[in-house]
Structure formats: structure tokens, C-alpha cells
Enzyme design. Structure first.
Site, short mmCIF file in Angstrom:
data_model
loop_
_atom_site.label_atom_id
_atom_site.label_comp_id
_atom_site.label_asym_id
_atom_site.label_seq_id
_atom_site.Cartn_x
_atom_site.Cartn_y
_atom_site.Cartn_z
N LYS A 55 56.00 40.86 44.54
CA LYS A 55 55.34 42.35 44.19
C LYS A 55 55.33 43.06 45.39
O LYS A 55 55.67 44.28 45.29
CB LYS A 55 53.99 41.86 43.74
CG LYS A 55 53.98 41.21 42.41
CD LYS A 55 52.71 40.77 41.67
CE LYS A 55 52.78 40.00 40.74
NZ LYS A 55 51.56 39.43 40.00
N GLN A 99 45.97 38.25 42.17
CA GLN A 99 46.72 37.33 41.43
C GLN A 99 45.93 36.08 40.85
O GLN A 99 45.17 35.67 41.62
CB GLN A 99 47.53 36.81 42.78
CG GLN A 99 48.89 35.45 42.14
CD GLN A 99 49.72 36.31 41.19
OE1 GLN A 99 50.22 37.76 41.22
NE2 GLN A 99 50.29 35.73 40.13
N ASP A 122 47.08 45.52 36.16
CA ASP A 122 47.49 44.63 35.51
C ASP A 122 46.69 44.75 33.84
O ASP A 122 47.30 43.99 33.03
CB ASP A 122 46.96 43.19 35.95
CG ASP A 122 47.71 42.36 36.88
OD1 ASP A 122 49.16 42.44 36.42
OD2 ASP A 122 47.42 41.64 37.63
N1 GUN Z 1 49.30 35.10 37.29
C1 GUN Z 1 50.42 34.98 36.30
N2 GUN Z 1 51.04 36.12 35.88
C2 GUN Z 1 50.05 37.08 36.38
C3 GUN Z 1 50.07 38.60 36.45
O1 GUN Z 1 50.86 39.00 35.61
N3 GUN Z 1 49.12 39.06 37.03
C4 GUN Z 1 48.41 38.47 37.89
N4 GUN Z 1 47.57 39.38 38.52
N5 GUN Z 1 48.22 37.23 38.08
C5 GUN Z 1 49.24 36.49 37.22
#
Ligand code: GUN
Length: 285
Positions: A55, A99, A122
Site C-alpha cells: 500500500k 490494517q 477503507d
Molecule cells: N485486511 C484484509 N483486507 C483488508 C483491507 O482491505 N483493509 C484493511 N484495513 N485490512 C484488511
């Protein structure tokens, strides 16, 4: 006569979309509003580390400002909540992402609710989930948003179709189902306890697999001509990646199918960039 399915190429679509972001980022930067993303990681989960690094790298490649904040697994939740409060007020930061999963001693919902909805790229804050449920989305969760972009690119009409989602997570299954509902599909959400799963999946014009089990969806579970979307990223003992769908067999039954890797995966971070740029554009006015 059997026909091999058309491949829904997320890698190329992701590249095309990211090329289009360039102008928007440059325009914002010229006005002093370079889009910025803060990514918070708690603990040492190896997969989460890879996702977070990807990311941050994607932000750098796209010309966004980014911050990576890493905390030890035993950090006090108050430390993370204080940092979120600081980021909520930081004008360099337009998006805040925590995350998931968080360690067990965290109240996940409380952390997600601490992010100001305007920076919740998100789309996991209750206010943004509610807005999506009401058909008036503010931020759409990145993975289902990426899947919707792939339908758009493939000219796949959802209205009136039977859409079946396997998986009911807050990250993929639930928001995916809401997007299908909003698009006028008839929606079924299955889970690990579903009785006679195959009876449901065989009716799907569109099938989304978000299960987390390698090759869980087999060819006999598909309606001939179905569109098959594989959200799974599973690591096999030999180190290779594989999806939740038995791709080699399924591609002989489906009309269109996403590969793993190169399908949904590259779209997720692309839509995170899209949401962060969108947040900066809203802030810039
Ligand atoms: N863990 C697995 N997929 C995601 C996601 O799209 N965003 C976040 N923040 N954590 C995740």
C-alpha cells in the site's frame, strides 16, 4: 462444444486506472493538496506486513504522500487511538487505514469508529457502512469496489441477475452484497454453515468467492456461463499463490473469470488510491 471463459484482467485494468490518477494527483499537488495516506499496522503478521508495504509503495508510485505507523503486538490500544486522533487533525493526511486483523486485545470496532468518516478510505466506519447500506455511499470498501469496476469494464450488467457471495465478512462479503443489492441484483450471501452450498452457487449468474480456502469452488458448483470472481489469495505449501476457485476446471464452465494472481488483487490497492485521491479532492473543494 465447450468454450473457455474470457479472463477478467485486473492487472491491466489497475494499470489503466492508475495512469488516470496521475493528472488528478498532479492537479491536487499544484494546489498544495497532495493526497496523503496513513497506514497503521499493529503486530508482526507476515501477510499484513506485505499488504501494508504494498500500500505504501503504491502511494509512492502514484505520487501520493504516505506514512507507515508500526506498533508492537502488545501496544496499548490508547496509543493507537491517540495516533488516530492526531491523524484525523493532520492536513497532510486525507486517508487513514488500520490494517486488519488487529490483535485480540483490541476492540476492532472502537478503533474503526475513531477514524473520522471523511478520512475512512477503507469504508469500514459504521457511518460509511450505513451510507452504503442506504444506497448513498461515501467510501466503498476497496476490494468490493474493485470488483464493481471489473464488472463495469467487462460490460457485465447486474440488474435482475442472481448474485451469490460466499463469505460474509465486513471487509468483502457484506459490502459486496450491499453493492449487488444497490445494483438491482437478487442476492444470496452464503457462509461456512450454509446447507447445500452447491444448490445456491449453481443458481448464480455472478459468483463471488471470498472464502480463504484454496480451490474451494469447483467446476460442478457453477452454472454454465456464470461470471466467477475469485477474491481468495491463498499460499500453497509450495509457495505458489492460488485463489478460492479451481481456476483450470472453472474456466471451462464460466463465461468470464478472474485469475489469481492478476485478477481482483491488483484492483484492491488501486481503489484504495482512488478513495484517497477522492478524499483529497473533497477536502480541496
Ligand atoms: N485486511 C484484509 N483486507 C483488508 C483491507 O482491505 N483493509 C484493511 N484495513 N485490512 C484488511
Amino acid at each position: 462444444m465447450t468454450m473457455t471463459a474470457q479472463i477478467l484482467d485486473g492487472k491491466t485494468l489497475a494499470q489503466t486506472l492508475r495512469a488516470g490518477f496521475r493528472k488528478r494527483v498532479d492537479a491536487l499537488a499544484a494546489q498544495g493538496h497532495r493526497p496523503g495516506l496513513a497506514v497503521i499496522l499493529v503486530g508482526e503478521d507476515p501477510a499484513s506486513k506485505v499488504y501494508v508495504n504494498n500500500k505504501v509503495k503504491a502511494c509512492e508510485d502514484a505520487g501520493l504522500y504516505s506514512e507507515k505507523l508500526v506498533y508492537p503486538v502488545n501496544v496499548a490500544p490508547a496509543v493507537v487511538l491517540d495516533k488516530i486522533a492526531e491523524l484525523n487533525a493532520d492536513p497532510k493526511v486525507h486517508g487513514i487505514l488500520v490494517q486488519l486483523p488487529l490483535p485480540a486485545h483490541f476492540a476492532e470496532a472502537a478503533v474503526l469508529e475513531a477514524i473520522t468518516p471523511k478520512k475512512d478510505v477503507d469504508g469500514f466506519h459504521a457511518e460509511n457502512v450505513g451510507a452504503l447500506a442506504q444506497g448513498n455511499p461515501c467510501f466503498i470498501p476497496c476490494t468490493p469496489y474493485g470488483v464493481m469496476k471489473m464488472f463495469e469494464q467487462g460490460g457485465i450488467d447486474l440488474s435482475g441477475k442472481e448474485a451469490v457471495v460466499i463469505g460474509r465478512s465486513n471487509i468483502v462479503g457484506k459490502p459486496m452484497a450491499l453493492l449487488f443489492i444497490n445494483a438491482g441484483a437478487t442476492v444470496t450471501v452464503c457462509n461456512s454453515r450454509t446447507e447445500d452450498l452447491k444448490a445456491h452457487t449453481r443458481r448464480a449468474d455472478i459468483l463471488v468467492a471470498a472464502v480463504g480456502k484454496p480451490r474451494f469452488v469447483t467446476a460442478d458448483m457453477l452454472k454454465p456461463g456464470a461470471v466467477v470472481i475469485d477474491v481468495g489469495i491463498n499460499r500453497l505449501p509450495d509457495g505458489k499463490l492460488c485463489g478460492d476457485v479451481d481456476f483450470d476446471a472453472a474456466k471451462e464452465v464460466a463465461s468470464q473469470i478472474t485469475p489469481v494472481p492478476g485478477g481482483v488483487g491488483p484492483m484492491t490497492i488501486t481503489m484504495l488510491l482512488a478513495n484517497t485521491i477522492e478524499a483529497a479532492e473533497r477536502e480541496a473543494g
